[in-house]
Design a protein around this motif. Structure first.
Motif, PDB file in Angstrom:
ATOM      1  N   LEU A  37       7.478  10.984  -7.510  1.00 52.61           N
ATOM      2  CA  LEU A  37       7.312   9.794  -8.342  1.00 52.61           C
ATOM      3  C   LEU A  37       6.703   8.694  -7.483  1.00 52.61           C
ATOM      4  N   VAL A  38       5.610   8.089  -7.962  1.00 51.91           N
ATOM      5  CA  VAL A  38       4.868   7.090  -7.191  1.00 51.91           C
ATOM      6  C   VAL A  38       4.838   5.769  -7.939  1.00 51.91           C
ATOM      7  N   ALA A  39       5.099   4.686  -7.223  1.00 54.65           N
ATOM      8  CA  ALA A  39       4.983   3.343  -7.807  1.00 54.65           C
ATOM      9  C   ALA A  39       4.612   2.357  -6.716  1.00 54.65           C
ATOM     10  N   ILE A  40       3.942   1.293  -7.096  1.00 57.06           N
ATOM     11  CA  ILE A  40       3.677   0.177  -6.197  1.00 57.06           C
ATOM     12  C   ILE A  40       4.570  -0.978  -6.624  1.00 57.06           C
ATOM     13  N   ALA A  41       5.222  -1.611  -5.643  1.00 54.30           N
ATOM     14  CA  ALA A  41       6.204  -2.647  -5.938  1.00 54.30           C
ATOM     15  C   ALA A  41       5.794  -3.961  -5.294  1.00 54.30           C
ATOM     16  N   LYS A  42       5.856  -5.022  -6.072  1.00 56.63           N
ATOM     17  CA  LYS A  42       5.578  -6.365  -5.569  1.00 56.63           C
ATOM     18  C   LYS A  42       6.727  -7.274  -5.985  1.00 56.63           C
ATOM     19  N   THR A  43       7.626  -7.552  -5.035  1.00 58.31           N
ATOM     20  CA  THR A  43       8.782  -8.410  -5.288  1.00 58.31           C
ATOM     21  C   THR A  43       9.613  -7.856  -6.452  1.00 58.31           C
ATOM     22  N   GLU A  44      10.088  -6.615  -6.283  1.00 55.21           N
ATOM     23  CA  GLU A  44      10.860  -5.922  -7.320  1.00 55.21           C
ATOM     24  C   GLU A  44      12.253  -5.549  -6.819  1.00 55.21           C
ATOM     25  N   VAL A  65       7.435   4.765  -2.719  1.00 54.33           N
ATOM     26  CA  VAL A  65       7.252   3.372  -3.125  1.00 54.33           C
ATOM     27  C   VAL A  65       6.325   2.677  -2.132  1.00 54.33           C
ATOM     28  N   TYR A  66       5.235   2.109  -2.663  1.00 57.00           N
ATOM     29  CA  TYR A  66       4.297   1.317  -1.866  1.00 57.00           C
ATOM     30  C   TYR A  66       4.650  -0.156  -2.044  1.00 57.00           C
ATOM     31  N   ASP A  67       4.980  -0.840  -0.950  1.00 61.17           N
ATOM     32  CA  ASP A  67       5.349  -2.246  -1.038  1.00 61.17           C
ATOM     33  C   ASP A  67       4.118  -3.118  -0.821  1.00 61.17           C
ATOM     34  N   ASN A  68       3.794  -3.924  -1.854  1.00 60.26           N
ATOM     35  CA  ASN A  68       2.589  -4.750  -1.833  1.00 60.26           C
ATOM     36  C   ASN A  68       2.952  -6.227  -1.648  1.00 60.26           C
ATOM     37  N   ASP A  69       3.100  -6.640  -0.393  1.00 57.69           N
ATOM     38  CA  ASP A  69       3.278  -8.060  -0.065  1.00 57.69           C
ATOM     39  C   ASP A  69       4.486  -8.682  -0.774  1.00 57.69           C
ATOM     40  N   SER A  70       5.591  -7.957  -0.825  1.00 52.27           N
ATOM     41  CA  SER A  70       6.773  -8.489  -1.504  1.00 52.27           C
ATOM     42  C   SER A  70       7.340  -9.685  -0.745  1.00 52.27           C
ATOM     43  N   SER A  71       7.901 -10.623  -1.509  1.00 55.31           N
ATOM     44  CA  SER A  71       8.517 -11.800  -0.915  1.00 55.31           C
ATOM     45  C   SER A  71      10.037 -11.743  -1.007  1.00 55.31           C
ATOM     46  N   ASP A  72      10.577 -10.588  -1.360  1.00 55.07           N
ATOM     47  CA  ASP A  72      12.023 -10.423  -1.439  1.00 55.07           C
ATOM     48  C   ASP A  72      12.456  -9.278  -0.537  1.00 55.07           C
ATOM     49  N   ASP A  73      13.609  -8.678  -0.829  1.00 51.23           N
ATOM     50  CA  ASP A  73      14.160  -7.624   0.025  1.00 51.23           C
ATOM     51  C   ASP A  73      13.795  -6.224  -0.448  1.00 51.23           C
ATOM     52  N   GLY A  74      12.752  -6.093  -1.273  1.00 49.78           N
ATOM     53  CA  GLY A  74      12.398  -4.778  -1.808  1.00 49.78           C
ATOM     54  C   GLY A  74      12.109  -3.751  -0.734  1.00 49.78           C
ATOM     55  N   ALA A  75      11.308  -4.111   0.256  1.00 44.05           N
ATOM     56  CA  ALA A  75      10.977  -3.166   1.318  1.00 44.05           C
ATOM     57  C   ALA A  75      12.220  -2.770   2.108  1.00 44.05           C
ATOM     58  N   ALA A  76      13.121  -3.723   2.346  1.00 43.13           N
ATOM     59  CA  ALA A  76      14.354  -3.430   3.074  1.00 43.13           C
ATOM     60  C   ALA A  76      15.255  -2.486   2.284  1.00 43.13           C
ATOM     61  N   ILE A  77      15.270  -2.635   0.967  1.00 43.28           N
ATOM     62  CA  ILE A  77      16.062  -1.738   0.120  1.00 43.28           C
ATOM     63  C   ILE A  77      15.566  -0.306   0.263  1.00 43.28           C
ATOM     64  N   ASP A 256      -0.714  -9.551  -9.760  1.00 43.57           N
ATOM     65  CA  ASP A 256      -0.869  -8.194 -10.248  1.00 43.57           C
ATOM     66  C   ASP A 256      -1.325  -7.308  -9.106  1.00 43.57           C
ATOM     67  N   ALA A 257      -0.568  -6.232  -8.826  1.00 40.54           N
ATOM     68  CA  ALA A 257      -0.927  -5.328  -7.731  1.00 40.54           C
ATOM     69  C   ALA A 257      -2.216  -4.573  -7.997  1.00 40.54           C
ATOM     70  N   ASN A 258      -2.705  -4.637  -9.227  1.00 40.14           N
ATOM     71  CA  ASN A 258      -3.972  -3.982  -9.534  1.00 40.14           C
ATOM     72  C   ASN A 258      -5.168  -4.882  -9.268  1.00 40.14           C
ATOM     73  N   VAL A 259      -4.917  -6.135  -8.886  1.00 36.66           N
ATOM     74  CA  VAL A 259      -6.001  -7.090  -8.727  1.00 36.66           C
ATOM     75  C   VAL A 259      -5.920  -7.731  -7.346  1.00 36.66           C
ATOM     76  N   ASN A 260      -7.047  -7.790  -6.652  1.00 36.22           N
ATOM     77  CA  ASN A 260      -7.087  -8.450  -5.364  1.00 36.22           C
ATOM     78  C   ASN A 260      -6.771  -9.930  -5.519  1.00 36.22           C
ATOM     79  N   PRO A 261      -5.966 -10.509  -4.611  1.00 39.23           N
ATOM     80  CA  PRO A 261      -5.637 -11.933  -4.732  1.00 39.23           C
ATOM     81  C   PRO A 261      -6.860 -12.842  -4.806  1.00 39.23           C
ATOM     82  N   ALA A 262      -7.977 -12.426  -4.199  1.00 38.59           N
ATOM     83  CA  ALA A 262      -9.181 -13.249  -4.236  1.00 38.59           C
ATOM     84  C   ALA A 262      -9.718 -13.417  -5.650  1.00 38.59           C
ATOM     85  N   HIS A 263      -9.364 -12.491  -6.540  1.00 44.26           N
ATOM     86  CA  HIS A 263      -9.845 -12.555  -7.913  1.00 44.26           C
ATOM     87  C   HIS A 263      -8.789 -13.124  -8.860  1.00 44.26           C
TER      88      HIS A 263
END
Length: 309
Positions: A37-44, A65-77, A256-263
């Motif tokens: 099972l694959v998912a990308i997580a951003k502050t989840e 789980v791919y962690d995309n610049d999370s600002s919470d403890d998702g990666a640590a979990i 949105d993890a599907n969109v580059n922050p520059a856009h």
């Protein structure tokens, strides 16, 4: 199909003109598994323990789980659960001009190349095989010539909940959209990794094999990632997209993890009350999770015990 393939390639080129630079762990090929099972997580972080526990409890044997610049403890979990459960995390920061989600999916096809199946969903989505005893029982029905299954989503609403101080998503939000709701035409993909030529957010382009819906009929997509009508034949993806209004606003605000922050300025999704009201569908009560809740609660207790240490 040629028009669909052409659209998909243009979309990928527009969102991913440069190469992503993942961490070193992404080069590792994972051992064999029936399903990754694959998912990308951003502050989840709030939702990850429940999401992981549920999918382990129904018989999915690996979670990536791919962690995309999370600002919470998702990666640590995820790190805390690695080694105790078949859960693996990859740090996946945004690149300069690409879609982190598409890049993560491409990487996952390589990392999970020894898996029989790979399932791509989001953290607010739960795969519910309500017509089967568990996930392996569903897999057992898939013919060997099938390389991809498009699984329709079922949009769940707020169930009248206003405050976000609840415990579990699965027990709080039990009302959902009527089957024919337009957003239920979206699919998520279960695929044999070796047969996928390109993977997009909702659909796969295959190099070989058949693509089917959950009724095992040929998968027809009038628009990329969307069926003409939803098909819920024994399995659905419960999509808890709205939850409460405050959560809806926070989710839209983090990007949105599907969109580059520059856009972001060009492609930002508006967190409006009108937008929430449109997806806050509570037409019918759905108890398809009921047969799986006992196993989920046991698994969730094990996950929480590790995290609470």
């Amino acid at each position: 199909m040629p028009k669909l393939l052409s659209w998909a390639r243009r979309r990928l080129q527009a969102l991913a003109p440069t190469k992503h630079r993942p961490d070193a762990a992404s080069a590792a090929i994972l051992p064999p598994a029936a399903t990754t099972l694959v998912a990308i997580a951003k502050t989840e972080g709030r939702y990850l323990p429940e999401w992981i526990a549920f999918h382990l409890s129904i018989g999915i044997d690996r979670i990536l789980v791919y962690d995309n610049d999370s600002s919470d403890d998702g990666a640590a979990i995820v790190r805390a659960l690695e080694g105790r459960f078949p859960v693996h995390g990859v740090s996946w920061p945004s690149g300069e001009h690409e879609s982190p989600q598409l890049a993560a999916y491409a990487d996952a096809l390589k990392r999970a190349a020894r898996s029989e199946w790979v399932l791509f969903i989001d953290i607010d989505e739960f795969a519910v095989p309500f017509g089967y005893s568990d996930w392996p029982a569903f897999l057992a029905t898939l013919p060997p010539d099938v390389s991809c299954v498009g699984l329709n989503t079922r949009v769940f609403g707020s169930s009248g909940r206003v405050a976000d101080d609840y415990d579990l998503v699965l027990k709080t939000f039990t009302r959902c959209s009527a089957p024919g709701f337009a957003f239920n035409r979206h699919i998520k993909t279960l695929a044999r990794p070796g047969d996928v030529a390109e993977m997009f957010i909702h659909h796969a382009v295959l190099r070989s094999g058949r693509a089917v819906d959950s009724a095992l009929a040929d998968l027809v997509l009038p628009l990329p990632g969307r069926t003409a009508m939803p098909v819920f034949d024994g399995i659905q993806i419960n999509h808890y997209q709205s939850k409460t209004y405050d959560e809806f606003v926070r989710r839209r605000g983090k990007g949105d993890a599907n969109v580059n922050p520059a856009h972001a300025a060009k492609m930002a999704r508006r967190a409006t009350r009108e937008g929430f009201d449109y997806i806050d569908r509570n037409d019918v009560e759905d108890r398809s999770l009921a047969p799986f809740l006992a196993a989920f609660e046991r698994q969730y207790a094990e996950v929480r015990a590790v995290l609470d240490r």
